[in-house]
Design a protein around this motif. Sequence first.
Motif, PDB file in Angstrom:
ATOM      1  N   VAL A 160      52.352 -49.742 -75.885  1.00 43.69           N
ATOM      2  CA  VAL A 160      53.494 -48.794 -75.638  1.00 43.69           C
ATOM      3  C   VAL A 160      52.699 -47.516 -75.201  1.00 43.69           C
ATOM      4  O   VAL A 160      51.525 -47.135 -75.744  1.00 43.69           O
ATOM      5  N   VAL A 161      53.046 -47.051 -74.040  1.00 44.78           N
ATOM      6  CA  VAL A 161      52.636 -45.678 -73.574  1.00 44.78           C
ATOM      7  C   VAL A 161      53.717 -44.716 -73.487  1.00 44.78           C
ATOM      8  O   VAL A 161      54.692 -44.718 -72.995  1.00 44.78           O
ATOM      9  N   GLU A 162      53.281 -43.427 -73.835  1.00 42.19           N
ATOM     10  CA  GLU A 162      54.079 -42.265 -73.645  1.00 42.19           C
ATOM     11  C   GLU A 162      53.116 -40.903 -72.882  1.00 42.19           C
ATOM     12  O   GLU A 162      52.519 -40.920 -73.627  1.00 42.19           O
ATOM     13  N   GLY A 163      53.703 -40.367 -71.935  1.00 40.44           N
ATOM     14  CA  GLY A 163      52.678 -39.401 -71.424  1.00 40.44           C
ATOM     15  C   GLY A 163      53.365 -38.252 -70.794  1.00 40.44           C
ATOM     16  O   GLY A 163      54.741 -38.298 -71.005  1.00 40.44           O
ATOM     17  N   LYS A 164      52.725 -37.181 -70.976  1.00 37.99           N
ATOM     18  CA  LYS A 164      53.315 -35.798 -70.330  1.00 37.99           C
ATOM     19  C   LYS A 164      52.667 -35.117 -69.157  1.00 37.99           C
ATOM     20  O   LYS A 164      53.235 -34.238 -68.711  1.00 37.99           O
ATOM     21  N   ASP A 165      51.407 -35.465 -69.123  1.00 38.69           N
ATOM     22  CA  ASP A 165      50.497 -34.641 -68.027  1.00 38.69           C
ATOM     23  C   ASP A 165      50.521 -35.370 -66.614  1.00 38.69           C
ATOM     24  O   ASP A 165      50.633 -36.387 -66.443  1.00 38.69           O
ATOM     25  N   ARG A 166      50.813 -34.250 -65.740  1.00 41.59           N
ATOM     26  CA  ARG A 166      50.594 -34.871 -64.316  1.00 41.59           C
ATOM     27  C   ARG A 166      49.274 -34.559 -63.786  1.00 41.59           C
ATOM     28  O   ARG A 166      48.689 -33.422 -64.038  1.00 41.59           O
ATOM     29  N   PRO A 167      48.749 -35.150 -63.134  1.00 41.56           N
ATOM     30  CA  PRO A 167      47.305 -35.225 -62.551  1.00 41.56           C
ATOM     31  C   PRO A 167      47.599 -34.281 -61.624  1.00 41.56           C
ATOM     32  O   PRO A 167      48.704 -33.707 -60.933  1.00 41.56           O
ATOM     33  N   GLY A 168      46.357 -33.534 -61.514  1.00 42.23           N
ATOM     34  CA  GLY A 168      46.494 -32.242 -60.415  1.00 42.23           C
ATOM     35  C   GLY A 168      46.476 -32.737 -58.900  1.00 42.23           C
ATOM     36  O   GLY A 168      46.055 -33.721 -58.600  1.00 42.23           O
ATOM     37  N   ILE A 169      47.002 -32.002 -58.055  1.00 38.17           N
ATOM     38  CA  ILE A 169      47.288 -32.225 -56.640  1.00 38.17           C
ATOM     39  C   ILE A 169      46.197 -31.353 -55.860  1.00 38.17           C
ATOM     40  O   ILE A 169      46.661 -30.064 -55.980  1.00 38.17           O
ATOM     41  N   GLN A 170      45.320 -31.316 -55.006  1.00 33.31           N
ATOM     42  CA  GLN A 170      44.371 -30.509 -54.353  1.00 33.31           C
ATOM     43  C   GLN A 170      45.168 -29.710 -53.398  1.00 33.31           C
ATOM     44  O   GLN A 170      45.075 -28.493 -53.472  1.00 33.31           O
ATOM     45  N   ASP A 171      46.197 -30.274 -52.625  1.00 32.98           N
ATOM     46  CA  ASP A 171      46.599 -29.361 -51.726  1.00 32.98           C
ATOM     47  C   ASP A 171      48.164 -29.424 -51.642  1.00 32.98           C
ATOM     48  O   ASP A 171      48.522 -30.267 -51.005  1.00 32.98           O
ATOM     49  N   GLN A 172      48.933 -28.750 -52.730  1.00 29.38           N
ATOM     50  CA  GLN A 172      50.235 -28.667 -52.995  1.00 29.38           C
ATOM     51  C   GLN A 172      51.077 -28.704 -51.438  1.00 29.38           C
ATOM     52  O   GLN A 172      52.055 -29.564 -51.424  1.00 29.38           O
ATOM     53  N   GLU A 173      50.654 -27.785 -50.882  1.00 27.97           N
ATOM     54  CA  GLU A 173      51.587 -27.619 -49.634  1.00 27.97           C
ATOM     55  C   GLU A 173      51.522 -28.895 -48.693  1.00 27.97           C
ATOM     56  O   GLU A 173      52.387 -29.301 -48.286  1.00 27.97           O
ATOM     57  N   ARG A 174      50.365 -29.171 -48.394  1.00 31.89           N
ATOM     58  CA  ARG A 174      50.286 -30.473 -47.493  1.00 31.89           C
ATOM     59  C   ARG A 174      50.832 -31.623 -47.883  1.00 31.89           C
ATOM     60  O   ARG A 174      51.493 -32.468 -47.450  1.00 31.89           O
ATOM     61  N   PHE A 175      50.790 -31.755 -49.296  1.00 28.10           N
ATOM     62  CA  PHE A 175      51.344 -33.018 -50.127  1.00 28.10           C
ATOM     63  C   PHE A 175      52.929 -32.744 -49.884  1.00 28.10           C
ATOM     64  O   PHE A 175      53.389 -33.844 -49.603  1.00 28.10           O
ATOM     65  N   LYS A 176      53.386 -31.636 -50.250  1.00 31.14           N
ATOM     66  CA  LYS A 176      54.929 -31.590 -50.012  1.00 31.14           C
ATOM     67  C   LYS A 176      55.400 -31.839 -48.738  1.00 31.14           C
ATOM     68  O   LYS A 176      56.389 -32.551 -48.374  1.00 31.14           O
ATOM     69  N   PHE A 177      54.646 -31.442 -47.740  1.00 33.04           N
ATOM     70  CA  PHE A 177      54.830 -31.716 -46.197  1.00 33.04           C
ATOM     71  C   PHE A 177      54.891 -33.211 -45.965  1.00 33.04           C
ATOM     72  O   PHE A 177      55.783 -33.769 -45.382  1.00 33.04           O
ATOM     73  N   LEU A 178      53.802 -33.808 -46.610  1.00 35.43           N
ATOM     74  CA  LEU A 178      53.651 -35.277 -46.359  1.00 35.43           C
ATOM     75  C   LEU A 178      54.832 -36.355 -47.069  1.00 35.43           C
ATOM     76  O   LEU A 178      55.121 -37.163 -46.596  1.00 35.43           O
ATOM     77  N   LEU A 179      55.117 -35.524 -48.124  1.00 38.07           N
ATOM     78  CA  LEU A 179      56.013 -36.268 -49.102  1.00 38.07           C
ATOM     79  C   LEU A 179      57.491 -36.079 -48.283  1.00 38.07           C
ATOM     80  O   LEU A 179      58.270 -37.232 -48.033  1.00 38.07           O
ATOM     81  N   TYR A 180      57.765 -34.917 -47.686  1.00 36.33           N
ATOM     82  CA  TYR A 180      59.022 -34.767 -46.881  1.00 36.33           C
ATOM     83  C   TYR A 180      59.092 -35.551 -45.477  1.00 36.33           C
ATOM     84  O   TYR A 180      59.836 -36.487 -45.118  1.00 36.33           O
ATOM     85  N   GLU A 181      57.945 -35.596 -44.661  1.00 36.63           N
ATOM     86  CA  GLU A 181      57.783 -36.597 -43.484  1.00 36.63           C
ATOM     87  C   GLU A 181      57.943 -38.167 -43.889  1.00 36.63           C
ATOM     88  O   GLU A 181      58.540 -38.801 -43.218  1.00 36.63           O
ATOM     89  N   SER A 182      57.229 -38.276 -44.752  1.00 41.36           N
ATOM     90  CA  SER A 182      57.443 -39.785 -45.437  1.00 41.36           C
ATOM     91  C   SER A 182      58.705 -40.259 -45.661  1.00 41.36           C
ATOM     92  O   SER A 182      59.048 -41.567 -45.137  1.00 41.36           O
ATOM     93  N   ARG A 183      59.469 -39.384 -46.440  1.00 38.53           N
ATOM     94  CA  ARG A 183      60.785 -39.747 -46.492  1.00 38.53           C
ATOM     95  C   ARG A 183      61.747 -40.109 -45.397  1.00 38.53           C
ATOM     96  O   ARG A 183      62.469 -40.866 -45.075  1.00 38.53           O
ATOM     97  N   LYS A 184      61.411 -39.127 -44.478  1.00 40.07           N
ATOM     98  CA  LYS A 184      62.337 -39.335 -43.044  1.00 40.07           C
ATOM     99  C   LYS A 184      61.349 -40.741 -42.423  1.00 40.07           C
ATOM    100  O   LYS A 184      62.605 -41.307 -41.881  1.00 40.07           O
ATOM    101  N   MET A 185      60.380 -41.024 -42.622  1.00 43.11           N
ATOM    102  CA  MET A 185      60.009 -42.278 -41.903  1.00 43.11           C
ATOM    103  C   MET A 185      60.574 -43.407 -42.620  1.00 43.11           C
ATOM    104  O   MET A 185      61.299 -44.414 -42.156  1.00 43.11           O
ATOM    105  N   LEU A 186      60.698 -43.481 -43.966  1.00 42.41           N
ATOM    106  CA  LEU A 186      61.354 -44.276 -44.871  1.00 42.41           C
ATOM    107  C   LEU A 186      63.017 -44.556 -44.489  1.00 42.41           C
ATOM    108  O   LEU A 186      63.365 -45.781 -44.366  1.00 42.41           O
ATOM    109  N   ARG A 187      63.611 -43.319 -43.974  1.00 46.21           N
ATOM    110  CA  ARG A 187      64.931 -43.173 -43.829  1.00 46.21           C
ATOM    111  C   ARG A 187      65.103 -44.086 -42.314  1.00 46.21           C
ATOM    112  O   ARG A 187      66.168 -44.375 -41.980  1.00 46.21           O
TER     113      ARG A 187
END
Length: 597
Positions: free
Chosen positions: A200-227
Motif C-alpha cells: 500500500v502506498v500513499e505519497g504527497k511529494d512531487r519530484p523537482g523539475i529542472q526547467d519548469q517553463e520548458r517543461f510546460k511548453f513541452l507539455l502543451y506541445e505534446s498535448r497538441k500532438m496527441l490531439r
Amino acid sequence: MNGWFGRVLDIDLSSACIKTLPLDEQIAHLFIGGRGLGARLLWDAVKPGVEPLAPENVLIFATGPVTASGYQTSNRFTVTTKSPLTGTIMDANSGGFWGMQLKKAGYDALIVRGRAAQPTYIEITLAGISLRDASHLWGQRVLATSAALGQNDNRRNVLCIGPAGENLSRIAAIMNDGRRSLARGGPGAVMGSKNLKAIVVEGKDRPGIQDQERFKFLLYESRKMLRASPLTSQALPEFGTAVMMNIVNRIGALPTRNFTQSQFEDAEAISGETLTDKYLVKNASCWACPIGCTRISKTDKIESEGPEFETTWAFGAQCGVNDLAAIIEANHLCNELGLDTISAGSTIACAMELTERGLLASDVRFGRADLFAPTLEAMAARRGIGNELAEGSARLAKKYGAPELSMSVKGLEMPAYDPRGMQGQGLLYATSNRGACHMRGNMLGLEVLGLPKLIDRFQVQGKASFVNLHQNSSAAIDSLIVCKFTNLAVADEYLARVLTAVTGVPYSTGELIRTGERIWNLERLYNLREGFTRADDTLPPRLLNEPVASGPSQGWVSKLDPMLKEYYRTRGWDEQGVPRRKKLDELSLSNLVNSEQ
Ligand code: SF4
C-alpha cells in the motif's frame, strides 16, 4: 537531482529490516529509471543461478524521472525480477495510479528481498513504513484485497496478488489499483514466494523539475500532438486497443487456434468496434492521460475494466472463441485471480490443441468458451489439470511430449501477431530478452500501419536495423517512464527534450536511443550470465517450418535465420549473439563483465 529523488527503499522481509539507500547518480544518468534502473539494480542484487522463487530473488519496483511529473501518461512503473516462467531477466510495467504514488512517497525504486515468515503486506504512508500481518487477506481475490486495504481511500493505492500468485503459478500477475497488471513472466509468483500479499502506498511529494517553463511548453506541445494524431485522439479512445483486431486479421497475421491459422473467420465479433457497440459502458484513463484507451465493459454477469487487444485475442482467436461476453468475463476472472491474460489464454489454447491431438485427457477444446471459468479457477488454485496449466504452455507441452506445440519464445507465450505475416515481428520476438513480446519494440507501425512509413512486411533483408532501433527506443521509453501509446504521436526526439527539461541532464535523441541500447545490452548480459545462448533466440518450429495455408500470408514461414545473422552483426555482437568488447566499451558496460571475471 531533479526528476530523481535519489532514494531507494530497501526492505528485507526475512529480517524485517527497512532502510533507505542513496541512488547512485551515475547509475541514474546511465539507466534513467523504470526498466533500465530495475535491470541495473537486479544485476547487483541477484547472484547468477538463483532459483526465481527462492528468498534470494528480489522484486524491484522502479519509477522514472518523468513519473508523476504531470507529463502526459507519466503514471507508469515497472517491476523487475528473475522470472519463474522463463529464467530470464523480466520486467513488466503498468499504468494506473500506484507508480505515481510510489514516486510521490519519495522513492525512485523499492527493492523487496527475502521471505516473510507469515503473510505480510507493506504499508508506505505519510506516517511511516511498516510490515503488517496479511493472514486475513491470504486467499482473497484482488478486488476484495484492494478494498480491504483502502484502495483509492484518500491517496492510498494498493498493489497485490491474487490466489494465482499465492499458489506460485508461473504465469501469475501482480495487480495494482484493483484492475491493472504487471503481468508477464510470473512476477506474481515471486511476490507469493515472499509471502507478500500487498504493498500500500500513499505519497504527497512531487519530484523537482529542472526547467519548469520548458517543461510546460513541452507539455502543451505534446498535448497538441496527441490531439492531432488519429490514433491517440480517435482510434484508441473510441475503440480501445482491440481496434487492431480487424486490421491484423485483414492482413493475415492474426494467430488463430494456437497459430495453426493466421486469420480468424469471426474476428469482427471480437473486435474493438463490436466491444464498443455492444459492451462498452465508458472509457477510463490512467493518471495524467488524455488518451483514455481503457474500456469499462459490461456483460449480463459483470462490469469490469478491459479487455485489451491482446487479451481479446488470447481468449478469442487463439482459442477459436467468438463469444465476446465470455472473453470479457475471462479477462475479469484473470484480473481477480491475478493471472497474465496472454499466457493464460495461450496456455489454454495449447491445452486445446494437445487435447484435440489426443495427447492430453481434458475437456478443453477450441471454441469451448464455457470452460474458461472453471479452467482459470483450477489454474489459480493449482487444482487437477489446472496445476499443469499454471506452469505455462512450455512446461505443459513438454510434459505431454509435444514441446513444439507451445507457442512461446524462451518460455514466454507469444502475443497477437503471427511472425509468418510480419517478418520483422518474428525477429523481434526471437531476440526479445524477456521472451516473446510486443512491448519490447513492435514492428506494427512499420510493417502494418505505415507509421512513420510502410515497409514490406515480407521483406527480410534490412529488417534487423529497424528491429534494433525499435528495441532500443522501447527500452528508453520504458525507463522514463511513459506509456508507449504516447509514442504513437510524440517522437523520441521530443521525449528526449522532456527528459532533459525534467532532469537538467542533456539527453539528445541519439543519447536517449544509446541509453536504450545500453539497457538492451545489459539485459542480454544478464541472460548470458544465466546460461542463455544463441539457441534460445528462436521461434516455435511451426512458424519456421509450416507455411500459412491460406489468406494474405499464404505460403509464408518466418525466415528467421538470415535476419538473426544480420541482427547480431548490426548490434555489434559476435556470431553467437555475445556483445563484443568494443560494443560494451561504447556503452559503458565493460566494468560489469570485468567484475564477473
Ligand atoms: S493510453 Fe491507455 S494505457 Fe496508456 S496511459 Fe492512457 S489509459 Fe493508460
